[in-house]
Design an enzyme around this catalytic site. Structure first.
Site, PDB file in Angstrom:
ATOM      1  N   PRO A 117       0.830  -1.209   0.000  1.00 39.52           N
ATOM      2  CG  PRO A 117      -0.880  -1.599   1.526  1.00 39.52           C
ATOM      3  CD  PRO A 117       0.421  -2.159   1.037  1.00 39.52           C
ATOM      4  CB  CYS A 118       1.280   3.744  -2.566  1.00 36.92           C
ATOM      5  SG  CYS A 118      -0.346   4.368  -3.051  1.00 36.92           S
ATOM      6  CD  GLN A 119      -3.072   3.905   0.939  1.00 37.98           C
ATOM      7  OE1 GLN A 119      -2.150   3.086   1.000  1.00 37.98           O
ATOM      8  NE2 GLN A 119      -4.263   3.587   0.487  1.00 37.98           N
TER       9      GLN A 119
END
Length: 416
Positions: A117-119
């Site tokens: 996940p890139c958040q």
């Protein structure tokens, strides 16, 4: 010879789609989101039934003639069980390893793909965080990725993430990542890619890390300077879809209103079926629709974006006049790449207003999927069967565009 792969943090399977279409065989998809896991199972049904010349069974599901349970009855249990709905973490890894091992039957793994996940790495995520995402555990999911490299020792891997990974933590995370991958026996090359260079009609910037065992030297493709030669405009993505008003559309079945066009045919997005699913638009308040008309009219008359501060006072609901002044933005039809489709589209459509002022709405699920280059027969599931607009938007916004994945997969196949 078919190469196999494991997809970590699989999401809806956009990255995986490119590899499957290049004859890679998925051993397992591991994904924490339950709705995305149903999407992966449904897409697995598509590929399996197509291979068996039974696509009519899949199409029956898209048309609503059979339900999801009936669709899955067409599949061997091994395919359903290849989708593992677990978070990738120390506590779950042994259980996940056992499930993967049972499917490998002592075979070696050729490839691992995926992107955490890139958040935690994204600039937008850091801007919204009180501590700049420094304490977010997702910062260290690359360590889990490395654990799977150590366990399965694939010949190569593909790691996808946002550009913010380069600057997150002052570059510490990326440096530590490279050192860790080296320690596990892999050299890497980092590419900054533009999705529109791969035929995707969307401005999307991503980092692609390709890793390989340090006992050979591959002739890596130049992904940064790749050019597919596919040029079109956003209108070509939308022109054959039925016109909708806000809050209308159907989840399962809509007929096209025109024949296919050169872009849809070249990319195979329309994909040969004679109907389209999930062309469904979210409802909007009357105030939002008034703002949408102003935004579209401004673009159509002067090619200018709407600034929130220029709205009539009666239409303003936020006191913040300095940031996010472009919070209402049209997906311009006359340009060759839209703004980036992100998961926030699941919360509202203000940043993705349809270019046709007569329709006066934000884009539909299918239109968002097309901006990401998903085929029209790709169905995005919810946890419960039926209308799943929010879950679908979230999965689409988080996905790797399949057209981008397709080019990467072709290159990896040649290298292997």
């Amino acid at each position: 010879m078919k190469y196999n792969f494991i997809d970590l943090f699989a999401g809806a399977g956009g990255l995986s789609e490119g590899f499957i279409k290049n004859d890679f065989k998925p051993i397992a998809h591991i994904e924490i989101d339950e709705a995305a896991c149903y999407t992966l199972k449904t897409r697995a049904a598509f590929h399996y039934l197509k291979k068996k010349n039974l696509s009519e069974n899949y199409n029956s599901y898209l048309k609503g003639e059979i339900n999801r349970v009936e669709l899955y009855k067409n599949l061997p249990p091994r395919i359903i069980k290849s989708v593992i709905n677990k978070s990738i973490c120390v506590e779950n890894n042994e259980e996940i390893f056992k499930k993967i091992d049972s499917k490998l039957n002592n075979k070696e793994v050729d490839l691992i793909v995926g992107g955490p996940p890139c958040q935690a790495y994204s600039l937008a995520g850091r801007a919204r965080s009180e501590n700049n995402m420094k304490k977010d555990p997702r910062n260290f999911l690359y360590v889990q990725y490395a654990n799977y490299l150590e366990k399965y020792n694939p010949k190569m891997f593909v790691f996808e993430n946002v550009l913010g990974l380069k600057s997150a933590g002052g570059g510490v995370y990326l440096s530590n990542m490279e050192r860790l991958f080296n320690k596990k026996g892999y050299k890497i090359n980092i590419f900054k890619v533009k999705a529109e260079n791969f035929g995707v009609l969307q401005k999307r910037r991503r980092l692609i890390i390709i890793g390989w065992k340090d006992d050979f030297t591959p002739n890596l493709p130049d992904l940064e300077n790749y050019n597919s030669g596919i040029i079109s405009n956003v209108d070509s993505l939308f022109e054959d879809l039925p016109e909708l008003q806000a809050g209308t559309g159907t989840d399962k079945y809509s007929e096209y209103i025109t024949h296919t066009n050169e872009y849809l045919e070249t990319t195979k997005i329309r994909n040969g079926i004679d109907f389209v699913t999930q062309h469904i638009a979210r409802p909007h308040s009357e105030q939002d629709k008034l703002i949408y008309k102003i935004a579209v009219d401004k673009w159509n008359t002067s090619q200018e974006r709407l600034n929130y501060n220029d709205l009539p006072e009666k239409l303003k609901t936020h006191n913040n006049t300095k940031s996010f002044t472009d919070r209402f933005k049209i997906v311009a039809g006359n340009i060759n790449a839209s703004q980036t489709v992100v998961a926030h589209i699941a919360k509202d459509g203000h940043y993705y207003i349809h270019p046709n002022i007569e329709q006066n709405r934000s884009i539909s699920v299918r239109e968002a999927a097309r901006l990401q280059s998903f085929d029209d027969d790709f169905y995005f599931e919810g946890v419960r069967e039926g209308a799943n607009r929010t879950a679908a938007f979230k999965q689409i916004g988080n996905a790797v565009p399949p057209l981008l994945a397709n080019t990467i997969a072709k290159s990896i196949k040649q290298l292997l």
